[in-house]
Design a protein around this motif. Structure first.
Motif, PDB file in Angstrom:
ATOM      1  N   GLU A  17      56.768 104.965  52.478  1.00 22.74           N
ATOM      2  CA  GLU A  17      57.313 103.833  53.199  1.00 22.74           C
ATOM      3  C   GLU A  17      57.200 102.584  52.336  1.00 22.74           C
ATOM      4  N   ILE A  18      58.316 101.956  52.084  1.00 23.79           N
ATOM      5  CA  ILE A  18      58.361 100.734  51.276  1.00 23.79           C
ATOM      6  C   ILE A  18      58.627  99.571  52.214  1.00 23.79           C
ATOM      7  N   ARG A  19      57.662  98.676  52.331  1.00 26.98           N
ATOM      8  CA  ARG A  19      57.774  97.568  53.278  1.00 26.98           C
ATOM      9  C   ARG A  19      58.207  96.261  52.612  1.00 26.98           C
ATOM     10  N   GLY A  20      58.100  96.198  51.297  1.00 23.81           N
ATOM     11  CA  GLY A  20      58.482  94.984  50.595  1.00 23.81           C
ATOM     12  C   GLY A  20      59.970  94.950  50.310  1.00 23.81           C
ATOM     13  N   PRO A  21      60.505  93.769  50.001  1.00 26.83           N
ATOM     14  CA  PRO A  21      61.934  93.649  49.680  1.00 26.83           C
ATOM     15  C   PRO A  21      62.270  94.367  48.383  1.00 26.83           C
ATOM     16  N   ILE A  22      63.442  94.961  48.349  1.00 28.70           N
ATOM     17  CA  ILE A  22      63.897  95.684  47.165  1.00 28.70           C
ATOM     18  C   ILE A  22      65.146  94.988  46.638  1.00 28.70           C
ATOM     19  N   THR A  23      65.011  94.308  45.533  1.00 29.55           N
ATOM     20  CA  THR A  23      66.162  93.652  44.919  1.00 29.55           C
ATOM     21  C   THR A  23      66.987  94.697  44.173  1.00 29.55           C
ATOM     22  N   PRO A  24      68.268  94.423  43.961  1.00 25.31           N
ATOM     23  CA  PRO A  24      69.120  95.429  43.293  1.00 25.31           C
ATOM     24  C   PRO A  24      68.592  95.878  41.936  1.00 25.31           C
ATOM     25  N   GLU A  25      68.011  94.932  41.158  1.00 23.20           N
ATOM     26  CA  GLU A  25      67.552  95.307  39.818  1.00 23.20           C
ATOM     27  C   GLU A  25      66.296  96.170  39.850  1.00 23.20           C
ATOM     28  N   CYS A  26      65.600  96.203  40.992  1.00 18.58           N
ATOM     29  CA  CYS A  26      64.376  97.006  41.090  1.00 18.58           C
ATOM     30  C   CYS A  26      64.575  98.313  41.857  1.00 18.58           C
ATOM     31  N   GLU A  27      65.760  98.515  42.425  1.00 18.70           N
ATOM     32  CA  GLU A  27      65.980  99.682  43.274  1.00 18.70           C
ATOM     33  C   GLU A  27      65.776 100.983  42.519  1.00 18.70           C
ATOM     34  N   ALA A  28      66.217 101.033  41.257  1.00 20.27           N
ATOM     35  CA  ALA A  28      66.097 102.271  40.486  1.00 20.27           C
ATOM     36  C   ALA A  28      64.642 102.649  40.224  1.00 20.27           C
ATOM     37  N   LEU A  29      63.761 101.654  40.183  1.00 25.25           N
ATOM     38  CA  LEU A  29      62.345 101.934  39.966  1.00 25.25           C
ATOM     39  C   LEU A  29      61.747 102.716  41.127  1.00 25.25           C
ATOM     40  N   LEU A  30      62.361 102.575  42.302  1.00 24.97           N
ATOM     41  CA  LEU A  30      61.830 103.183  43.523  1.00 24.97           C
ATOM     42  C   LEU A  30      62.696 104.355  43.958  1.00 24.97           C
ATOM     43  N   SER A  31      63.243 105.066  42.983  1.00 22.68           N
ATOM     44  CA  SER A  31      64.087 106.221  43.260  1.00 22.68           C
ATOM     45  C   SER A  31      63.300 107.297  44.000  1.00 22.68           C
ATOM     46  N   SER A  32      64.022 108.232  44.604  1.00 23.31           N
ATOM     47  CA  SER A  32      63.357 109.331  45.305  1.00 23.31           C
ATOM     48  C   SER A  32      62.466 110.126  44.360  1.00 23.31           C
ATOM     49  N   GLU A  33      62.934 110.319  43.120  1.00 26.44           N
ATOM     50  CA  GLU A  33      62.141 111.071  42.156  1.00 26.44           C
ATOM     51  C   GLU A  33      60.833 110.350  41.827  1.00 26.44           C
TER      52      GLU A  33
END
Length: 538
Positions: A17-33
């Motif tokens: 569960e990710i509760r913090g904001p996810i900016t577009p440039e950081c989205e790939a860092l939080l990939s499913s993998e």
């Protein structure tokens, strides 16, 4: 990645569960993998971390009842046997000057461009652990590793990487710090595992292709069992990512009093991964106070008088060098916190002279390198080590045995408590805590770069002085809570006058004063200022 709770700014994947904001440039860092890798890591090791933290509390309770740290009898054979750590990778053999700093984009570029041998990107004492700081810091490292990082400030000045840059090492958060905005199976993940997992998962392959690797600094360890946990984490990660054994490397900060009695054991359990130990001097002073906060016979004098030449710190530094060199590991010196005084040549010369004297002592004693907090100190420190080192380090120097034992490591320093020192602690603690709450974890105050460690010294000393009647001013007598409240109010008023009653940081100053007042007057000594303040940051 699923976005079932996007309206609440929450995303989930495999019970993450990710509760913090996810900016577009950081989205790939939080990939499913990446989240699956992190979740598996957390499930494997988070229960052990909780057990180790329980052991810390039990150990401190024994110290509070009068026990003092000592070498462990059950590990005597490890200290007596002849063994070496794994050979150090060639790029890490020469670390004569390292610079440390927070993980914001400009600082990452400047640190890598600084001219130091190593830049330590610090997710810990130099960074406020807000979600945005931590996740943007990971993005900055991702871009820096791939040399695609740039930055323009508000004046339009552009920052880019030079052709030649420092080696990158990453200091993860301490085991005690949670990450409240990232949860696995409903529990906040240990911040240390988040920092390690994201950097290791995303950057190991690229770093190894460059002849470097996923290299870390491990902070605030208090026992060899905590080092053993990290050895298992490294082994686990290497297997999951199909990395060769020993691709991950670490330098351990010896910055707690219990750990100085277990340096052989820490090196031994990490021997496939460790490359050195570092004198984390400011945290070490804080740990001395913290360990002995209930001991009225071990009250430290003014912070300014507790330098590396006092007996207990001199013994700590020398024993670290002896231990490292006997085992084939690098012995890194401590931080020079001075920053250049650009508007006062005389004061600047005095500051540089202090740095030179400190670094000359380190190099002469046998340290293989040192830390600085500001790029302006690199030439001074580099010149000192260049003059002493015949090669990349001092590992080939004969190991000296100074006969350092428990008595030397616990020797109580002489010195006075002054009203000026008391006021400085209040001012520095208040100003730093306010900056930390605003999102800045590394702050210049009176020409010194203050971070969480130095703020902890200020806070811990005030608590110790106020809660023991044996602590008295050199001139003026008793140290009272009434006087503390008066000085705190005066310091707050001065900071608000400079900021303005409605300035952007005014609320942070007031919140910092309330926190500082509560922690200092509490009968229970708080383990960490930053842990107490963590829920107050976004």
């Amino acid at each position: 990645m699923s976005s079932a709770h996007a309206a609440e700014n929450t995303q989930s994947s495999a019970s993450v569960e990710i509760r913090g904001p996810i900016t577009p440039e950081c989205e790939a860092l939080l990939s499913s993998e990446a989240m699956d890798f992190l979740a598996e890591l957390v499930r494997a090791f988070s229960p052990r971390i909780r057990t180790l933290l329980d052991a810390r509390r039990a150990r401190q309770a024994r110290f509070d009842r009068g026990t003092v740290p000592d070498f462990l009898p059950e590990t005597r054979k490890i200290r007596q046997q002849d063994w070496q750590v794994a050979p150090i990778p060639e790029p890490l053999l020469d670390r004569r000057v390292e610079i440390t700093g927070p993980v914001d984009r400009k600082m990452v570029i400047n640190g890598l461009n600084s001219g130091a041998r190593v830049f330590m990107a610090d997710f810990e004492d130099a960074s406020t652990p807000s979600w945005s700081n931590m996740i943007q810091g990971q993005r900055n490292l991702y871009d820096a590793v791939r040399r695609q990082i740039d930055f323009s400030d508000e004046r339009g000045k552009a920052y880019r990487l030079n052709r030649d840059t420092a080696l990158l090492l990453v200091r993860v958060r301490g085991l005690h710090l949670p990450e409240k905005d990232l949860r696995v199976d409903g529990e906040a993940v240990p911040g240390a595992l988040m920092d390690f997992a994201l950097h290791c998962f995303h950057n190991s392959e690229a770093l190894l292709a460059q002849g470097a690797g996923p290299w870390f600094y491990l902070p605030k360890l208090e026992h060899w069992r905590e080092a053993a946990l990290w050895a298992e984490v490294f082994d686990w990660a290497e297997q999951r990512l199909s990395l060769e054994k020993g691709s991950i490397r670490a330098t351990v900060l010896i910055e707690t009093l219990p750990a100085v009695f277990q340096m052989d054991e820490i090196l031994h359990v990490l021997r496939d991964y460790v490359v050195g130990l570092n004198c984390g001097r400011w945290d070490y002073i804080f740990s001395y106070i913290k360990t002995f906060h209930a001991h009225p016979d071990r009250i430290l004098p003014d912070r300014e008088t507790v330098g590396m030449t006092v007996p207990f710190l001199r013994a700590y530094s020398r024993l670290l060098i002896e231990t490292c060199h006997r085992r084939g590991a690098l012995a890194m010196g401590g931080m020079a916190a001075q920053i250049p005084v650009r508007d006062d040549p005389e004061a600047n010369a005095a500051a540089l002279a202090k740095v030179r004297e400190d670094k000359e002592r380190e190099a002469r004693d046998g340290h293989d390198g040192t830390w600085v907090a500001h790029p302006g100190l690199i030439p001074e420190a580099m010149a000192v080590f260049d003059a002493v080192l015949a090669g990349p380090n001092q590992l080939d120097r004969a190991v000296q045995d100074h006969g350092i034992g428990r008595a030397e490591l616990l020797a109580h320093p002489e010195g006075a408590i002054t009203e000026a020192g008391f006021r400085r602690n209040v001012e520095v603690g208040l100003a730093y805590t306010a900056a930390w709450l605003s999102g800045r974890g590394c702050v210049p105050i009176h020409h010194l770069m203050e971070d969480a460690a130095t703020a902890e010294i200020a806070r811990a000393q005030l608590w110790q002085w106020l809660h023991h009647s044996d602590a008295r001013f050199e001139v003026g007598g008793a140290i009272t809570f009434a006087f503390f409240s008066q000085v705190l109010e005066e310091s707050l008023a001065a900071l608000l006058q400079g900021e303005g009653e409605d300035g952007p940081d005014a609320g942070h100053y007031r919140a910092a004063a309330r926190l500082f007042h509560r922690l200092t007057e509490s009968e229970q000594f708080a383990d960490f200022l930053t842990l107490e303040a963590y829920d107050s940051i976004a």
